[in-house]
Every structure is written in C-alpha cells, then in structure tokens.
Write an enzyme that holds these catalytic residues in place. Structure first.
Site, PDB file in Angstrom:
ATOM      1  N   GLU A   1       0.856  -1.186   0.000  1.00 54.63           N
ATOM      2  CA  GLU A   1       0.000   0.000   0.000  1.00 54.63           C
ATOM      3  C   GLU A   1       0.889   1.232   0.000  1.00 54.63           C
ATOM      4  O   GLU A   1       1.860   1.297   0.761  1.00 54.63           O
ATOM      5  CB  GLU A   1      -0.922   0.035   1.229  1.00 54.63           C
ATOM      6  CG  GLU A   1      -1.761   1.321   1.256  1.00 54.63           C
ATOM      7  CD  GLU A   1      -2.705   1.441   2.439  1.00 54.63           C
ATOM      8  OE1 GLU A   1      -3.162   0.405   2.952  1.00 54.63           O
ATOM      9  OE2 GLU A   1      -2.963   2.597   2.857  1.00 54.63           O
TER      10      GLU A   1
ATOM     11  N   GLU B   1      -3.615  11.455   1.891  1.00 52.16           N
ATOM     12  CA  GLU B   1      -4.519  10.967   2.937  1.00 52.16           C
ATOM     13  C   GLU B   1      -4.573  12.023   4.032  1.00 52.16           C
ATOM     14  O   GLU B   1      -3.591  12.231   4.753  1.00 52.16           O
ATOM     15  CB  GLU B   1      -4.059   9.621   3.518  1.00 52.16           C
ATOM     16  CG  GLU B   1      -5.060   9.077   4.532  1.00 52.16           C
ATOM     17  CD  GLU B   1      -4.636   7.780   5.212  1.00 52.16           C
ATOM     18  OE1 GLU B   1      -3.470   7.363   5.031  1.00 52.16           O
ATOM     19  OE2 GLU B   1      -5.456   7.201   5.949  1.00 52.16           O
TER      20      GLU B   1
HETATM   21  C1  NAG Z   1      -8.132   2.953   5.440  1.00 55.33           C
HETATM   22  O1  NAG Z   1      -8.275   3.381   4.115  1.00 55.33           O
HETATM   23  C2  NAG Z   1      -7.359   4.386   3.725  1.00 55.33           C
HETATM   24  C3  NAG Z   1      -7.760   4.856   2.351  1.00 55.33           C
HETATM   25  O2  NAG Z   1      -9.056   5.385   2.358  1.00 55.33           O
HETATM   26  C4  NAG Z   1      -5.968   3.824   3.756  1.00 55.33           C
HETATM   27  O3  NAG Z   1      -5.042   4.802   3.402  1.00 55.33           O
HETATM   28  C5  NAG Z   1      -5.671   3.338   5.158  1.00 55.33           C
HETATM   29  O4  NAG Z   1      -4.420   2.676   5.161  1.00 55.33           O
HETATM   30  C6  NAG Z   1      -6.738   2.390   5.664  1.00 55.33           C
HETATM   31  N1  NAG Z   1      -6.479   2.201   7.074  1.00 55.33           N
HETATM   32  C7  NAG Z   1      -6.717   1.092   7.708  1.00 55.33           C
HETATM   33  C8  NAG Z   1      -6.379   1.088   9.163  1.00 55.33           C
HETATM   34  O5  NAG Z   1      -7.203   0.127   7.152  1.00 55.33           O
END
Ligand code: NAG
Length: 317
Positions: A205, A210
């Site tokens: 990721e 963000e």
């Molecule tokens: C939640 O989603 C966001 C993108 O909308 C992402 O950047 C983030 O890593 C996610 N966080 C978790 C804790 O899953």
C-alpha cells in the site's frame, strides 16, 4: 437463412474470445480470453496479470529490437526479436475525467464498503470540465454496518473510483510517475485519499494523499501492518486550493522499490517500499468518513475534487 444464422453465431464466439479494453488477457491460472479487442494490445504486467492496453497508450518514443547471436565452432545463428516500442508511455492522461468510463470504474475494486462510516454509491461521483467530484452526504438514519473491518456503523453515502489500469513496478516498467491535483477536505471526520493498494495481496500500500480530519497529509508506505513509513506534510489551504500530490517510484533492486513524495513539486521524503517489485496495485480515489479522521463528521455535505490525474511509466521491453 441457414447460412446467415451460422455466420452470426461465429461472430458471437469470436467476440467472446477477446478481452475488452483494460480486460485481463493472460497470466498464470488465467482461463479467460487471451486475445484483445481491436485497437488494443495484450501487455504483460507480471506473471499473473496481462491486460489489454489501448494501442494509443502502448508507447511511442523510440523503437528498439534485440538481437541475440550465438556462435559455435560449427555454425552461427542470429535471432532478431520482433521490434518492441520502449521509452516513456502514458497510462492515464490528464484529461481522463473527460472520458471517465475509458479509464475509471465506480466504487472500490472490492465493492462499496471499507474502513470508515461511508458506503460508496455511484451517484455520489460526478465529472465536469475534467474535474472529478466526490460528495459525501450525512444520512438521517444509520445504513447498517460496513462489511469491511473494523465494521463501523454507516452514517454517510459517498463516492469512490478506481482506475481500470493497475500499477506494477518491475523490469519491464521500472519507473512510474503518479500524480494529480486535489481539493481535499480537512475538517474532522473527513478522510479523503488517493492511494495504491495490492490487487492480489495486502500490503503493498502506498498513500499519495490521505488527510485525517486536519491539514496534515500523510504519505504512507505499508510494508506490513506494523512496518510503515510515514512522511507528513502540512497543506494549510488543502480544502480550498488545488495542490498537486505526486509520487515517483523506481525499481531499486530485484525486490524493492524506492518511492519519492512531492507536494506542488517540492520533495517531501522517500520510502523504501521493500518487497513491492512485481506486486500489482489498484489506483483509488475515495472520500471515506470518520474512522481514523475522528467523529462525529460533518452533518451536511462534503466534497473532494480531483483533476489532471496522470499515470505514466517507462517501458524497457
Ligand atoms: C483505510 O483506508 C485508507 C484509504 O481510504 C488507507 O489509506 C488506510 O491505510 C486504511 N487504514 C486502515 C487502518 O485500514
């Protein structure tokens, strides 16, 4: 009449054997079509995923061919591979929101729900003059719970889109530039993102934009849930003014990618995306709500806008 019926049947089976533009056309375990619709070319992203890329996006700058010569005491064999186009190529151009359905799909790749209190709906997404607008609206009553962890209560309907093309950094495509201009909400309970996440596994990721309820942008690289690099950048007027958020990603060695992060052309930091080589990733723009950005979120509507999103890569063969 009989011959006409046979003719149209053969047309149907021919069409069914071809993958549509951006469709999968090969890879280990793939049993679907392996040829592409006309005007597109089947391009290998990695061992597991080839997809039909429009010919117009398939590289234009230089043409190279590779020649292999094998000499033994008794004979000489020269093999010239088919010419391939190499150089820099555009995957998504800055005008993609003017022809949305050629480049983008609605929702997340996995559906409508994720890690906040917004459920995504197609009608919360609109485009006008090359600008994408995602709108989150507070609901008057709860719409159940998210199906995704940590399964928060749903209090908003909002918008998400993901690119039809995926990103994979490997020997064939060793350099990538991914950027866009955004007006991103920064009030408590608003959680806009422009990010990459693995199509076959998590991680990889990479978060390019963000904001979690304030004016700090979080550039994140997740190597695992507990091994994360973060570079924070304050963008005071992020909600009201267009700013460009950009990454440049380069294959550093057989396994690892180096990612550089920029706001408005200013370098903010670099992360070692260890293990990201050959890991295909979705490109997602979404307006999630609450969750990590605090609660309660806004009682009315919130918008998140994007324009001039660009994805380009170098092709070596
Ligand atoms: C939640 O989603 C966001 C993108 O909308 C992402 O950047 C983030 O890593 C996610 N966080 C978790 C804790 O899953």
């Amino acid at each position: 009449m009989a011959s006409k019926a046979v003719l149209s049947l053969s047309f149907i089976s021919l069409a069914a054997a071809q993958a549509a533009v951006w469709g999968q056309c090969g890879g280990i375990g793939w049993t679907g079509p392996t040829t592409c619709a006309s005007g597109t070319t089947c391009v290998r992203n990695n061992d597991y995923y080839s997809q039909c890329i429009p010919n117009a996006n398939a590289g234009t700058t230089t043409t190279a061919s590779r020649t292999t010569t094998t000499t033994t005491t008794t004979r000489t064999t020269t093999t010239t591979a088919a010419a391939v186009q190499t150089g820099w190529e555009e995957v998504i151009g800055e005008g993609s929101f003017n022809s949305f359905s050629s480049f983008w799909n609605y929702l997340y790749p996995w559906g409508s729900d994720h890690n906040g209190s917004a459920r995504m709906k197609q009608d919360k997404v609109s485009t006008s003059g090359g600008v994408l607008t995602l709108r989150a609206d507070r609901l008057s009553s709860q719409d159940g719970y998210s199906t995704a962890n940590p399964k928060p209560a749903i209090w908003y309907w909002s918008g998400a889109v993901h690119a039809k093309a995926t990103v994979v950094i490997n020997d064939q495509f060793p350099n990538w530039e991914i950027r866009g201009e955004f007006k991103a909400p920064t009030s408590r309970g608003t959680w806009p993102a422009f990010w990459l996440t693995g199509t076959q596994s998590w991680p990889p990721e990479i978060d390019i934009l963000e904001f979690k309820g304030d004016t700090t942008n979080w550039f994140n690289t997740f190597r695992s849930s507990s091994d994360v690099s973060t570079t924070k950048a304050t963008v005071g007027n992020a909600a009201s003014t267009w700013h460009q958020y950009r990454i440049w990603a380069t294959k550093a060695n057989a396994n690892d990618v180096t990612v550089h992060f920029y706001v408005d052309g200013d370098w903010k930091g670099q992360h070692n995306a260890a293990g990201f080589v050959n890991k295909p990733m979705w490109i997602i723009i979404n307006l999630q709500m609450e969750g990590s950005s605090g609660s309660p979120g806004p009682g009315g509507s919130t918008t998140y806008q994007a324009q001039k999103v660009y994805v380009g890569r170098s092709r070596t063969y």
